[in-house]
Design a protein around this motif. Structure first.
Motif, PDB file in Angstrom:
ATOM      1  N   ALA A 193       0.990  -0.802  -0.341  1.00 32.81           N
ATOM      2  CA  ALA A 193      -0.073   0.026   0.474  1.00 32.81           C
ATOM      3  C   ALA A 193       1.108   1.006  -0.030  1.00 32.81           C
ATOM      4  N   HIS A 194       2.617   1.307   0.507  1.00 26.34           N
ATOM      5  CA  HIS A 194       3.155   2.276   0.956  1.00 26.34           C
ATOM      6  C   HIS A 194       3.774   2.444  -0.500  1.00 26.34           C
ATOM      7  N   SER A 195       3.943   1.550  -1.217  1.00 25.68           N
ATOM      8  CA  SER A 195       4.631   0.993  -2.313  1.00 25.68           C
ATOM      9  C   SER A 195       3.494   2.162  -3.888  1.00 25.68           C
ATOM     10  N   ARG A 196       2.341   1.931  -3.656  1.00 31.98           N
ATOM     11  CA  ARG A 196       0.781   2.511  -4.345  1.00 31.98           C
ATOM     12  C   ARG A 196       0.763   3.562  -3.673  1.00 31.98           C
ATOM     13  N   THR A 197       0.814   3.610  -2.534  1.00 26.03           N
ATOM     14  CA  THR A 197       0.800   5.588  -2.365  1.00 26.03           C
ATOM     15  C   THR A 197       1.610   6.769  -3.220  1.00 26.03           C
ATOM     16  N   ALA A 198       3.119   5.692  -2.525  1.00 28.09           N
ATOM     17  CA  ALA A 198       4.035   6.538  -3.170  1.00 28.09           C
ATOM     18  C   ALA A 198       4.237   6.559  -4.679  1.00 28.09           C
ATOM     19  N   VAL A 199       3.883   5.392  -6.014  1.00 31.88           N
ATOM     20  CA  VAL A 199       3.749   5.426  -6.977  1.00 31.88           C
ATOM     21  C   VAL A 199       2.362   6.924  -7.068  1.00 31.88           C
ATOM     22  N   LEU A 200       1.513   6.745  -6.773  1.00 36.12           N
ATOM     23  CA  LEU A 200       0.300   7.220  -7.446  1.00 36.12           C
ATOM     24  C   LEU A 200       0.837   9.530  -6.829  1.00 36.12           C
ATOM     25  N   ALA A 201       1.386   8.929  -5.635  1.00 39.76           N
ATOM     26  CA  ALA A 201       1.100  10.553  -5.865  1.00 39.76           C
ATOM     27  C   ALA A 201       2.798  10.761  -6.400  1.00 39.76           C
ATOM     28  N   SER A 202       3.862  10.329  -7.205  1.00 45.47           N
ATOM     29  CA  SER A 202       4.865  10.091  -8.389  1.00 45.47           C
ATOM     30  C   SER A 202       4.181  10.816  -9.613  1.00 45.47           C
ATOM     31  N   TRP A 203       2.809   9.962  -9.580  1.00 52.12           N
ATOM     32  CA  TRP A 203       2.117  10.492 -10.653  1.00 52.12           C
ATOM     33  C   TRP A 203       2.087  12.072 -10.787  1.00 52.12           C
ATOM     34  N   SER A 216       6.199  -0.778 -15.698  1.00 50.28           N
ATOM     35  CA  SER A 216       7.152  -0.861 -16.581  1.00 50.28           C
ATOM     36  C   SER A 216       7.104   0.223 -17.547  1.00 50.28           C
ATOM     37  N   LEU A 217       8.276   0.214 -18.095  1.00 50.23           N
ATOM     38  CA  LEU A 217       8.702   1.490 -18.773  1.00 50.23           C
ATOM     39  C   LEU A 217       7.195   1.589 -20.457  1.00 50.23           C
ATOM     40  N   PRO A 271       3.550   5.500 -21.736  1.00 48.93           N
ATOM     41  CA  PRO A 271       2.846   6.611 -22.648  1.00 48.93           C
ATOM     42  C   PRO A 271       1.499   7.503 -21.714  1.00 48.93           C
ATOM     43  N   THR A 272       1.883   6.989 -20.503  1.00 47.64           N
ATOM     44  CA  THR A 272       0.998   7.520 -19.383  1.00 47.64           C
ATOM     45  C   THR A 272       1.054   9.261 -19.337  1.00 47.64           C
ATOM     46  N   GLY A 273       2.569   9.736 -19.768  1.00 49.12           N
ATOM     47  CA  GLY A 273       3.114  10.525 -19.780  1.00 49.12           C
ATOM     48  C   GLY A 273       2.401  11.971 -20.640  1.00 49.12           C
ATOM     49  N   ALA A 274       2.241  11.291 -21.429  1.00 46.88           N
ATOM     50  CA  ALA A 274       0.821  11.627 -22.824  1.00 46.88           C
ATOM     51  C   ALA A 274      -0.306  12.516 -22.103  1.00 46.88           C
ATOM     52  N   ILE A 275      -0.142  13.007 -20.791  1.00 42.61           N
ATOM     53  CA  ILE A 275      -1.569  13.313 -20.653  1.00 42.61           C
ATOM     54  C   ILE A 275      -1.000  14.714 -20.442  1.00 42.61           C
ATOM     55  N   VAL A 276       0.594  14.574 -20.097  1.00 40.28           N
ATOM     56  CA  VAL A 276       0.749  15.970 -19.904  1.00 40.28           C
ATOM     57  C   VAL A 276       0.700  16.992 -20.696  1.00 40.28           C
ATOM     58  N   PRO A 277       0.464  16.929 -22.030  1.00 41.24           N
ATOM     59  CA  PRO A 277       0.386  17.581 -23.392  1.00 41.24           C
ATOM     60  C   PRO A 277      -1.093  18.242 -23.352  1.00 41.24           C
ATOM     61  N   LEU A 324      -4.492   1.245 -22.397  1.00 36.99           N
ATOM     62  CA  LEU A 324      -3.604   0.207 -21.806  1.00 36.99           C
ATOM     63  C   LEU A 324      -3.603   0.077 -20.662  1.00 36.99           C
ATOM     64  N   GLY A 325      -4.343   0.462 -20.608  1.00 36.27           N
ATOM     65  CA  GLY A 325      -3.778   0.091 -18.397  1.00 36.27           C
ATOM     66  C   GLY A 325      -3.395  -0.602 -17.480  1.00 36.27           C
ATOM     67  N   PRO A 326      -3.400  -0.270 -16.207  1.00 38.49           N
ATOM     68  CA  PRO A 326      -2.460  -0.890 -15.515  1.00 38.49           C
ATOM     69  C   PRO A 326      -1.179  -2.096 -15.858  1.00 38.49           C
ATOM     70  N   ASP A 327      -0.219  -1.502 -15.334  1.00 33.94           N
ATOM     71  CA  ASP A 327       0.506  -2.398 -14.822  1.00 33.94           C
ATOM     72  C   ASP A 327       0.055  -4.188 -14.716  1.00 33.94           C
ATOM     73  N   HIS A 328       0.267  -5.544 -15.211  1.00 35.33           N
ATOM     74  CA  HIS A 328      -0.005  -6.379 -14.111  1.00 35.33           C
ATOM     75  C   HIS A 328       1.361  -7.262 -14.123  1.00 35.33           C
ATOM     76  N   PRO A 329       0.343  -8.285 -12.716  1.00 36.37           N
ATOM     77  CA  PRO A 329       1.849  -9.218 -13.070  1.00 36.37           C
ATOM     78  C   PRO A 329       2.635  -9.574 -13.906  1.00 36.37           C
ATOM     79  N   ALA A 330       3.385 -10.031 -14.339  1.00 38.54           N
ATOM     80  CA  ALA A 330       3.834 -10.707 -15.245  1.00 38.54           C
ATOM     81  C   ALA A 330       3.312 -11.862 -15.792  1.00 38.54           C
ATOM     82  N   ALA A 331       3.052 -12.344 -16.361  1.00 35.57           N
ATOM     83  CA  ALA A 331       2.725 -13.440 -16.643  1.00 35.57           C
ATOM     84  C   ALA A 331       3.604 -14.796 -16.701  1.00 35.57           C
TER      85      ALA A 331
END
Length: 142
Positions: free
Chosen positions: A5-15, A77-78, A83-89, A122-129
């Motif tokens: 949960a801490h990791s998800r919060t850090a990623v959301l805040a980073s976004w 994942s990269l 692609p989510t960075g495309a929201i900036v424009p 594109l959706g969120p990352d999913h655990p690697a198959a």
């Protein structure tokens, strides 16, 4: 709070930081350009740019955006993150309308909606198959 949960919060805040700083950086560069006038690669033009507070705001934003990207890419994942960075424009389109009174037509709005839709598809990352098991080799197959 669990580590996950801490990791998800850090990623959301980073976004949020990446999108905000990415937009603020471009806005600051626009203000710097308006403040310094035409840029002709002369010593005077470089000095004028270097003396603009807006240019330094943009530099700080770039550094902050870099740090936030490092947090995001540690857990994402990269192929999903970039692609989510495309929201900036899209954010900049709206900001340019309100801050600089730039026109926003229907084509730009439709294009922005397509960008947001594409990022959502594109959706969120999913655990690697799990990798497919190796096929058994047939004796004598070399």
């Amino acid at each position: 709070m669990s580590a996950r949960a801490h990791s998800r919060t850090a990623v959301l805040a980073s976004w949020i930081v990446v999108l905000a700083l990415g937009a603020l950086c471009q806005i600051a560069l626009k203000y710097a350009g308006l403040e310094t006038g035409p840029f002709d690669f002369s010593a005077r033009a470089f000095a004028a740019a270097a003396s603009s507070v807006w240019l330094w705001v943009a530099v700080v934003c770039y550094v902050g955006e870099f740090v936030a990207w490092m947090v995001i890419l540690r857990d994402a994942s990269l192929s999903s993150a970039f692609p989510t960075g495309a929201i900036v424009p899209v954010v900049l389109l709206l900001a340019s309308r309100f801050l600089f009174d730039e026109p926003v037509g229907w084509l730009k709005l439709i294009g922005s909606a397509m960008i947001v839709g594409g990022v959502l598809l594109l959706g969120p990352d999913h655990p690697a198959a799990t990798p497919a098991p190796e096929s058994p080799s047939i004796a004598g197959d070399h």
